[in-house]
Design an enzyme around this catalytic site. Structure first.
Site, PDB file in Angstrom:
ATOM      1  N   ASP A 191       0.805  -1.232   0.000  1.00  0.00           N
ATOM      2  CA  ASP A 191       0.000   0.000   0.000  1.00  0.00           C
ATOM      3  C   ASP A 191       0.835   1.278   0.000  1.00  0.00           C
ATOM      4  O   ASP A 191       0.329   2.334   0.346  1.00  0.00           O
ATOM      5  CB  ASP A 191      -0.977   0.036   1.180  1.00  0.00           C
TER       6      ASP A 191
ATOM      7  N   HIS B  27       4.604   1.509  -1.965  1.00  0.00           N
ATOM      8  CA  HIS B  27       5.370   1.501  -3.207  1.00  0.00           C
ATOM      9  C   HIS B  27       5.395   0.085  -3.779  1.00  0.00           C
ATOM     10  O   HIS B  27       4.549  -0.264  -4.575  1.00  0.00           O
ATOM     11  CB  HIS B  27       6.773   2.036  -2.967  1.00  0.00           C
TER      12      HIS B  27
ATOM     13  N   LYS C 235       4.687  -3.894 -12.533  1.00  0.00           N
ATOM     14  CA  LYS C 235       5.813  -3.135 -12.001  1.00  0.00           C
ATOM     15  C   LYS C 235       5.368  -2.270 -10.832  1.00  0.00           C
ATOM     16  O   LYS C 235       4.352  -1.589 -10.889  1.00  0.00           O
ATOM     17  CB  LYS C 235       6.403  -2.263 -13.114  1.00  0.00           C
TER      18      LYS C 235
END
Length: 74
Positions: A11, A13, A38
């Site tokens: 939550d 990165h 990604k």
């Protein structure tokens, strides 16, 4: 006594998980490796499963779960 800790980050990165046994990293994985997205910041369910398997642990074997909290941005 052996101490087994599951660390979770999400939550913010990159969602990731790690297993630390008696202060040594036994396994670590990022969620994007499994989701193919990604910087996937979702709950790292596949990364958790992979870390548990790599460390040869079941969920009940874990002594503590720690979570990297999203910092407050002001």
């Amino acid at each position: 006594m052996t101490m087994r800790i599951l660390g979770i980050s999400c939550d913010y990165h990159d969602g990731a998980a790690a297993i630390v046994i008696d202060g040594e990293v036994a396994a670590a994985a990022e969620q994007e490796r499994f989701s193919r997205i990604k910087h996937d910041d979702s709950l790292p369910t596949e990364a958790i499963a992979a870390c548990l398997a790599a460390a040869d642990l079941q969920p009940d074997d874990v002594d503590a779960i720690v979570f990297h909290e999203k910092p407050i941005v002001s």
